[in-house]
Design a protein around this motif. Structure first.
Motif, mmCIF file in Angstrom:
data_model
loop_
_atom_site.group_PDB
_atom_site.id
_atom_site.type_symbol
_atom_site.label_atom_id
_atom_site.label_comp_id
_atom_site.label_asym_id
_atom_site.label_seq_id
_atom_site.Cartn_x
_atom_site.Cartn_y
_atom_site.Cartn_z
ATOM 1 N N PRO A 35 0.831 -1.214 0.000
ATOM 2 C CA PRO A 35 0.000 0.000 0.000
ATOM 3 C C PRO A 35 0.860 1.257 0.000
ATOM 4 C CG PRO A 35 -0.794 -1.577 1.612
ATOM 5 C CD PRO A 35 0.529 -2.095 1.137
ATOM 6 N N ARG A 36 0.639 2.101 -1.008
ATOM 7 C CA ARG A 36 1.320 3.382 -1.121
ATOM 8 C C ARG A 36 0.341 4.399 -1.668
ATOM 9 N NH1 ARG A 36 7.234 1.980 -3.849
ATOM 10 N NH2 ARG A 36 8.067 0.768 -2.113
ATOM 11 N N THR A 37 0.696 5.642 -1.584
ATOM 12 C CA THR A 37 -0.158 6.712 -2.071
ATOM 13 C C THR A 37 -0.223 6.655 -3.588
ATOM 14 O OG1 THR A 37 0.526 8.097 -0.225
ATOM 15 C CG2 THR A 37 -0.563 9.188 -2.093
ATOM 16 N N GLY A 38 -1.422 6.427 -4.128
ATOM 17 C CA GLY A 38 -1.619 6.403 -5.571
ATOM 18 C C GLY A 38 -1.229 5.113 -6.232
ATOM 19 N N VAL A 39 -0.885 4.060 -5.476
ATOM 20 C CA VAL A 39 -0.479 2.792 -6.048
ATOM 21 C C VAL A 39 -1.415 1.718 -5.542
ATOM 22 C CG1 VAL A 39 1.386 1.116 -6.289
ATOM 23 C CG2 VAL A 39 1.909 3.548 -6.138
ATOM 24 N N THR A 40 -2.005 0.950 -6.461
ATOM 25 C CA THR A 40 -2.892 -0.161 -6.124
ATOM 26 C C THR A 40 -2.318 -1.443 -6.692
ATOM 27 O OG1 THR A 40 -4.235 0.146 -8.109
ATOM 28 C CG2 THR A 40 -4.869 1.394 -6.149
ATOM 29 N N GLU A 41 -3.102 -2.510 -6.563
ATOM 30 C CA GLU A 41 -2.617 -3.796 -7.060
ATOM 31 C C GLU A 41 -2.543 -3.841 -8.578
ATOM 32 O OE1 GLU A 41 -4.832 -7.018 -5.572
ATOM 33 O OE2 GLU A 41 -4.446 -6.612 -3.482
ATOM 34 N N ASP A 42 -3.323 -3.015 -9.252
ATOM 35 C CA ASP A 42 -3.428 -3.124 -10.697
ATOM 36 C C ASP A 42 -2.772 -1.978 -11.444
ATOM 37 O OD1 ASP A 42 -4.949 -5.461 -10.471
ATOM 38 O OD2 ASP A 42 -6.725 -4.265 -10.012
ATOM 39 N N ASN A 43 -2.054 -1.104 -10.736
ATOM 40 C CA ASN A 43 -1.307 -0.082 -11.451
ATOM 41 C C ASN A 43 0.092 -0.027 -10.879
ATOM 42 O OD1 ASN A 43 -1.415 1.302 -9.028
ATOM 43 N ND2 ASN A 43 -2.865 2.835 -9.726
ATOM 44 N N GLU A 48 7.763 6.782 -9.247
ATOM 45 C CA GLU A 48 6.609 6.377 -8.467
ATOM 46 C C GLU A 48 6.150 7.516 -7.577
ATOM 47 O OE1 GLU A 48 7.572 2.956 -6.293
ATOM 48 O OE2 GLU A 48 7.485 1.616 -8.007
ATOM 49 N N PRO A 49 4.871 7.484 -7.180
ATOM 50 C CA PRO A 49 4.398 8.514 -6.253
ATOM 51 C C PRO A 49 5.140 8.429 -4.925
ATOM 52 C CG PRO A 49 2.577 7.316 -7.284
ATOM 53 C CD PRO A 49 3.830 6.580 -7.632
ATOM 54 N N VAL A 50 5.262 9.548 -4.276
ATOM 55 C CA VAL A 50 5.965 9.593 -3.005
ATOM 56 C C VAL A 50 5.041 9.128 -1.907
ATOM 57 C CG1 VAL A 50 7.433 11.474 -3.774
ATOM 58 C CG2 VAL A 50 5.266 11.996 -2.661
ATOM 59 N N THR A 51 5.613 8.652 -0.831
ATOM 60 C CA THR A 51 4.831 8.222 0.317
ATOM 61 C C THR A 51 4.565 9.413 1.227
ATOM 62 O OG1 THR A 51 6.848 7.655 1.511
ATOM 63 C CG2 THR A 51 5.846 5.922 0.176
ATOM 64 N N GLU A 52 3.822 9.148 2.298
ATOM 65 C CA GLU A 52 3.457 10.224 3.196
ATOM 66 C C GLU A 52 4.670 10.778 3.938
ATOM 67 O OE1 GLU A 52 0.488 8.720 5.733
ATOM 68 O OE2 GLU A 52 -1.009 8.462 4.163
ATOM 69 N N ASP A 53 5.691 9.953 4.152
ATOM 70 C CA ASP A 53 6.864 10.385 4.912
ATOM 71 C C ASP A 53 7.924 11.031 4.034
ATOM 72 O OD1 ASP A 53 5.612 9.321 7.093
ATOM 73 O OD2 ASP A 53 6.622 7.377 6.920
ATOM 74 N N GLU A 54 7.699 11.083 2.736
ATOM 75 C CA GLU A 54 8.696 11.604 1.825
ATOM 76 C C GLU A 54 8.153 12.841 1.125
ATOM 77 O OE1 GLU A 54 9.249 8.329 -0.699
ATOM 78 O OE2 GLU A 54 10.782 7.384 0.506
ATOM 79 N N GLY A 55 9.001 13.786 0.905
ATOM 80 C CA GLY A 55 8.620 14.967 0.157
ATOM 81 C C GLY A 55 8.849 14.756 -1.325
ATOM 82 N N PRO A 56 8.373 15.674 -2.165
ATOM 83 C CA PRO A 56 8.551 15.511 -3.606
ATOM 84 C C PRO A 56 10.006 15.456 -4.024
ATOM 85 C CG PRO A 56 6.894 17.202 -3.103
ATOM 86 C CD PRO A 56 7.577 16.849 -1.810
ATOM 87 N N VAL A 60 3.432 -7.745 3.622
ATOM 88 C CA VAL A 60 2.057 -7.589 3.139
ATOM 89 C C VAL A 60 1.371 -8.946 3.286
ATOM 90 C CG1 VAL A 60 0.586 -7.127 1.138
ATOM 91 C CG2 VAL A 60 2.597 -5.717 1.556
ATOM 92 N N GLU A 61 0.365 -8.996 4.163
ATOM 93 C CA GLU A 61 -0.373 -10.240 4.432
ATOM 94 C C GLU A 61 0.569 -11.357 4.874
ATOM 95 O OE1 GLU A 61 -3.085 -11.331 1.364
ATOM 96 O OE2 GLU A 61 -3.809 -9.289 1.071
ATOM 97 N N GLY A 62 1.547 -11.008 5.675
ATOM 98 C CA GLY A 62 2.472 -11.985 6.220
ATOM 99 C C GLY A 62 3.606 -12.386 5.311
ATOM 100 N N LEU A 63 3.697 -11.824 4.114
ATOM 101 C CA LEU A 63 4.743 -12.177 3.154
ATOM 102 C C LEU A 63 5.737 -11.030 3.037
ATOM 103 C CD1 LEU A 63 2.467 -13.701 0.366
ATOM 104 C CD2 LEU A 63 3.794 -14.949 2.075
ATOM 105 N N PRO A 64 7.032 -11.326 2.924
ATOM 106 C CA PRO A 64 8.034 -10.262 2.808
ATOM 107 C C PRO A 64 7.947 -9.559 1.459
ATOM 108 C CG PRO A 64 9.072 -12.406 2.571
ATOM 109 C CD PRO A 64 7.647 -12.673 2.952
ATOM 110 N N VAL A 65 8.062 -8.250 1.476
ATOM 111 C CA VAL A 65 7.988 -7.447 0.250
ATOM 112 C C VAL A 65 9.363 -7.468 -0.409
ATOM 113 C CG1 VAL A 65 7.458 -5.182 -0.715
ATOM 114 C CG2 VAL A 65 6.200 -6.012 1.269
ATOM 115 N N ARG A 66 9.555 -8.389 -1.343
ATOM 116 C CA ARG A 66 10.847 -8.541 -2.023
ATOM 117 C C ARG A 66 10.664 -8.735 -3.523
ATOM 118 N NH1 ARG A 66 13.140 -12.602 2.698
ATOM 119 N NH2 ARG A 66 13.473 -10.946 4.253
#
Length: 469
Positions: A104-112, A121-129, A147-153
């Motif tokens: 989950p990120r700002t402006g990013v979904t499973e299908d884009n 990529e769009p910036v996250t809430e903790d990052e500036g432009p 994500v759902e118990g799986l490592p994001v790799r």
């Protein structure tokens, strides 16, 4: 036919919930019983692989892939999934397709998302432009998020898996996970077998939290296989390990409209403008009504043919009211021509006869081009005096086709007259414009000619076949 490979609990966070039941679903089935019932129509001979030991599990998958003569469908045994999602993955025409989920990120979904060569990529809430590093300058990293118990790799692009990492293999900016289901075509089965054996030999280099499905995709991608991606979209998939997770999954899945997603998938996504906005907006509901009434796609095709023949009969009368009725009938003939394919995809009733019947509907409906006398038909138009003679009952005169339709015989091409051959080593001596000639100055392959009377200069090239000006 598809060979189904059921994977037991993956090494890491999963524990096989063999005795846990889905209380929110009818019949109160266990997770394994429901999954086997969903897959029974694909392959009654399941290949079950125990995943307690990573190396042994990879070698078992390799053995199944080596003996397979059809496509393979790998799925964890503790999966709660919609039937339509299984169907959409297994019917894919890609050589390899994996079900993925993005972090989950700002402006990013499973299908884009963005490809590795696309925009940033769009910036996250903790990052500036200005804090986001471009993908070309980012450093590889070991993903620690989950994500759902799986490592994001996993690095996911727009339509494929770009790169995959492990606990000891870094990947540039990971942004997703491989949820579990993986479809491999028959042509890539030997590559899967070789990949699994290579991974088994290096199993000591993997971490304790590396997921077996992600390891398989890791090997396929690094062996050059293009692994496509598919998101869950409006369907459901989740791995469950506890009774609490199963209850949540069952309640969430029961609240989703699988039939609506199945109906939407029955309509072709890329079609013409008229079909998209004037037919497909409501034809899907006709297809669902026909499928629930037991109509087959071939019967719907016959309805379309009958409407086309009726429209041709209306056009043949030549009266304006009947021609208007023929236009309406032609429109609905086209609608039912689209509905038959939607019924086949919605009810999953396919056959060679249905495809042949669908291809021959349009030629049969082509007789709607018939027009009343006096209208243009096939480029020929009766003359006015012929129509008057028909009205009086006289025998019409012989009609002569237009001159543009007559086959005109073209004259045979004339043989080209060969030019006189002039050796290139012999320069021409004079050049004239018709009155008086003057000497020619020779310069290599170019000839500069001058007329002594008019003073004009011309350049020509001496060739072996003559002089070209």
């Amino acid at each position: 036919m598809t060979r189904v490979v059921l994977l037991g609990a993956s090494p890491g966070p999963d524990i096989s919930p063999t005795g846990l039941r889905l209380a929110a679903l009818p019949g109160n089935p266990t997770v394994a019983e429901r999954l086997r019932g969903q897959l029974s129509s694909m392959d009654p001979r399941f290949a079950t692989v125990q995943t307690g030991d990573v190396a042994a599990a990879l070698r078992a998958v390799a053995d199944v892939a080596e003996s397979a003569t059809e496509s393979l469908f790998l799925i964890p045994e503790n999966s709660v999934v919609h039937d339509e999602l299984i169907y959409q993955i297994t019917k894919s025409k890609r050589g390899a397709l994996a079900l993925v989920a993005k972090e989950p990120r700002t402006g990013v979904t499973e299908d884009n998302g963005q490809e590795e060569t696309g925009p940033e990529e769009p910036v996250t809430e903790d990052e500036g432009p200005g804090d986001r590093i471009p993908i070309d300058e980012a450093e590889p990293e070991i993903g620690l998020n989950r994500v759902e118990g799986l490592p994001v790799r996993v690095r996911i692009g727009k339509s494929r898996v770009v790169s995959v990492g492990t606990a000891n293999h870094a990947v540039t900016r990971p942004n997703g996970v491989v949820l579990g289901p993986l479809h491999i075509s028959a042509r890539n089965a030997p590559v899967l077998a070789q990949t699994c054996r290579e991974l088994a030999d290096m199993a000591h280099r993997f971490g304790a939290d590396d997921d077996l499905m992600q390891l398989i995709v890791f090997g396929l991608v690094r062996n050059g296989v293009s692994v496509g991606i598919r998101g869950r979209r409006d369907l459901f998939y989740r791995r469950v390990t506890t009774q609490e997770e199963i209850n949540e999954a069952g309640a969430e899945m029961a609240g989703m409209d699988e039939d609506r997603s199945r109906l939407n998938n029955a309509v072709k996504g890329a079609d013409g403008f008229f079909t998209t906005y004037f037919v497909s907006t409501y034809s899907r509901y006709i297809a669902r009504w026909a499928a629930r009434r037991g109509l087959t796609p071939n019967q719907v095709t016959l309805i379309s043919i009958a409407l086309g023949v009726a429209a041709a009969a209306c056009f043949a009368t030549g009266d304006r009211p009947w021609m208007v009725a023929g236009g309406v009938l032609i429109y609905f003939a086209f609608v039912f021509d689209c509905v038959d394919g939607q019924v086949a995809r919605y009810a999953r009733k396919f056959g060679v006869l249905g495809g042949m019947a669908g291809r021959h509907v349009r030629p049969v409906q082509g007789i709607r081009r018939l027009r009343r006398p006096g209208h243009r038909l096939g480029g020929l138009r009766p003359r006015r005096r012929d129509l008057d003679s028909r009205a009086r009952g006289d025998r019409p005169a012989v009609r002569t086709p237009p001159a543009r339709l007559l086959l005109r015989r073209r004259p045979p091409p004339q043989a080209a007259v060969p030019l006189p051959s002039i050796p290139p080593s012999t320069p021409p001596t004079t050049a004239s414009c018709g009155r008086r000639s003057a000497p020619v100055r020779w310069s290599g392959a170019r000839v500069s000619e001058a007329c002594s009377r008019c003073g004009r200069r011309r350049a020509s090239t001496a060739l072996s076949t003559g002089r070209v000006r």
